[in-house]
Design an enzyme around this catalytic site. Structure first.
Site, mmCIF file in Angstrom:
data_model
loop_
_atom_site.group_PDB
_atom_site.id
_atom_site.type_symbol
_atom_site.label_atom_id
_atom_site.label_comp_id
_atom_site.label_asym_id
_atom_site.label_seq_id
_atom_site.Cartn_x
_atom_site.Cartn_y
_atom_site.Cartn_z
ATOM 1 N N LYS A 10 1.029 -1.206 -0.005
ATOM 2 C CA LYS A 10 -0.002 -0.005 0.110
ATOM 3 C C LYS A 10 0.796 1.375 -0.007
ATOM 4 O O LYS A 10 2.168 1.195 0.539
ATOM 5 C CB LYS A 10 -1.089 0.051 1.361
ATOM 6 C CG LYS A 10 -0.267 -0.041 2.570
ATOM 7 C CD LYS A 10 0.404 1.516 2.952
ATOM 8 C CE LYS A 10 0.658 1.217 4.390
ATOM 9 N NZ LYS A 10 1.559 2.266 5.122
ATOM 10 N N VAL A 96 10.916 -4.508 2.939
ATOM 11 C CA VAL A 96 10.834 -4.731 4.434
ATOM 12 C C VAL A 96 11.125 -3.434 5.119
ATOM 13 O O VAL A 96 12.186 -2.730 4.896
ATOM 14 C CB VAL A 96 11.940 -5.878 4.812
ATOM 15 C CG1 VAL A 96 11.726 -6.054 6.224
ATOM 16 C CG2 VAL A 96 11.491 -7.302 4.132
ATOM 17 N N ALA A 97 10.106 -3.207 6.266
ATOM 18 C CA ALA A 97 10.156 -1.900 7.139
ATOM 19 C C ALA A 97 10.527 -0.680 6.102
ATOM 20 O O ALA A 97 11.342 0.376 5.995
ATOM 21 C CB ALA A 97 11.830 -2.176 7.799
ATOM 22 N N GLY A 98 9.597 -0.643 4.978
ATOM 23 C CA GLY A 98 9.638 0.472 4.141
ATOM 24 C C GLY A 98 8.317 1.581 4.072
ATOM 25 O O GLY A 98 8.347 2.238 3.330
ATOM 26 N N MET A 100 5.421 0.353 3.385
ATOM 27 C CA MET A 100 4.345 -0.375 2.569
ATOM 28 C C MET A 100 3.444 -1.329 2.938
ATOM 29 O O MET A 100 2.927 -2.166 2.033
ATOM 30 C CB MET A 100 5.159 -0.516 1.036
ATOM 31 C CG MET A 100 5.827 0.737 0.555
ATOM 32 S SD MET A 100 6.459 0.218 -1.248
ATOM 33 C CE MET A 100 4.914 0.492 -2.025
ATOM 34 N N GLY A 103 4.951 -6.446 6.103
ATOM 35 C CA GLY A 103 4.632 -7.128 7.345
ATOM 36 C C GLY A 103 3.226 -7.378 7.532
ATOM 37 O O GLY A 103 2.677 -8.522 7.702
ATOM 38 N N ALA A 105 0.933 -7.193 5.210
ATOM 39 C CA ALA A 105 0.378 -8.049 3.936
ATOM 40 C C ALA A 105 0.686 -9.573 4.141
ATOM 41 O O ALA A 105 -0.220 -10.383 3.875
ATOM 42 C CB ALA A 105 1.227 -7.580 2.757
ATOM 43 N N ASP A 137 -2.514 -1.611 10.176
ATOM 44 C CA ASP A 137 -2.705 -1.665 8.855
ATOM 45 C C ASP A 137 -3.163 -3.013 8.105
ATOM 46 O O ASP A 137 -3.364 -3.057 6.954
ATOM 47 C CB ASP A 137 -1.146 -1.302 8.201
ATOM 48 C CG ASP A 137 -0.822 0.019 8.167
ATOM 49 O OD1 ASP A 137 -1.663 0.773 8.915
ATOM 50 O OD2 ASP A 137 0.164 0.315 7.892
#
Ligand code: C5P
Length: 297
Positions: A10, A96-98, A100, A103, A105, A137
């Protein structure tokens, strides 16, 4: 027998952040748009719960029970009084850890995959409730498309979208921790009155009409100053994308992935090329949204 679920990343086209609540979370008006970058989560019956991961960032993914995919399997099994005896394999394409929701998802993907594998017959409402327990999220990762998240982001209202939006995403050399970015938000906000977070009507209208230029005019992320404060080099990436003709630039969620909205797919390729050449980021991807939520393949 195995079940594979595909889950999108996302971008937050608006992230309005309120003051810290007594429970430490922040009330949000979080306008999510799912985009076509995906993780695939496969569950297979096994002796006991096990998580494996493949993909460019696989070495940064925890494989123990703190992984949101593992927690999803444990949560659903716990509600049914069964053992979470599955091998969960994550084919990871979301950074990862971005910022978006990679995790999240995996949490939503594992939940839907286990529900299908075990035939638990959970209702949509029960799946969404489990998602909300796993993280703010996670419900959106299940639902996809576009939605407004209120509360801590977990209470969703589905939004209309009238067209496709073309994005470029620049992944940074290192990650940013979401709690650390919220703490920096609190530090920067000290002594100021923080208004109630609200979604801008013009932004929701732009989504509904599929109007890219209007969306570009109203994009916003209240966490961006905090992310830039912790990771000042991101300003160079944003500048490189702006210089290459992006209609709007923004930090995605808590960052450090940066997002660039472009007029069409061709413009996205051009901005992506310029970002790759700029040397200001690790990798660059293009993706369009809205994308479907978690889907059994
Ligand atoms: O809900 P989730 O576990 O994804 O949140 C991770 C962290 O992000 C929280 O522990 C909190 O520090 C911060 N957060 C917040 N307000 C939100 C969502 C997340 O402060 N609405």
């Amino acid at each position: 027998m195995s079940v594979t679920v595909r889950v999108p990343a996302k971008v937050n086209v608006q992230l309005a952040v309120g003051a810290a609540r007594p429970d430490g979370f922040h009330d949000l008006a979080n306008v999510f748009l799912a985009v076509g970058l995906y993780d695939e989560v496969t569950v297979t019956p096994a002796e006991e719960l096990r998580v494996t991961c493949e993909g460019p960032d696989a070495d940064q993914v925890p494989l123990d029970r703190t992984n949101l995919a593992a927690r999803a399997a444990v949560a659903l099994a716990g509600r049914r009084g069964i053992e979470p005896a599955v091998h969960i394999h994550i084919a990871k394409d979301i950074p990862v850890a971005g910022g978006m929701a990679g995790g999240s998802a995996d949490g939503a993907g594992a939940l839907l995959a286990c529900d299908t594998l075990w035939g638990t017959g959970a209702s949509r409402a029960e799946l969404l409730a489990i998602c909300a327990e796993l993280g703010s999220d996670v419900p959106f990762s299940l639902v996809g498309g576009a939605a407004l998240g209120t509360g801590r982001g977990e209470r969703l209202t589905v939004l209309e979208t009238g067209g496709t939006f073309h994005w470029v995403f620049a992944m940074a050399a290192r990650g940013l921790s979401t709690p650390a970015v919220f703490r920096e938000f609190d530090r920067l906000a000290e002594g100021r009155r923080i208004p109630e977070p609200v979604a801008r009507p013009e932004l929701l209208d732009a989504l509904a009409k599929g109007d890219t230029e209007a969306l570009a005019a109203f994009l916003g992320n209240d966490l961006q100053p905090a992310a830039l404060s912790l990771f000042p080099e991101l300003a160079d990436t944003l500048e490189a994308g702006r210089g290459a003709g992006a209609l709007a630039t923004l930090v995605s969620g808590s960052g450090p992935t940066t997002a660039f909205l472009t007029r069409d797919a061709a413009a996205a390729e051009k901005v992506a090329e310029a970002l790759r050449a700029s040397g200001t980021c690790r990798t660059v991807r293009t993706a369009a949204g809205p994308a479907a939520g978690a889907t059994v393949l």
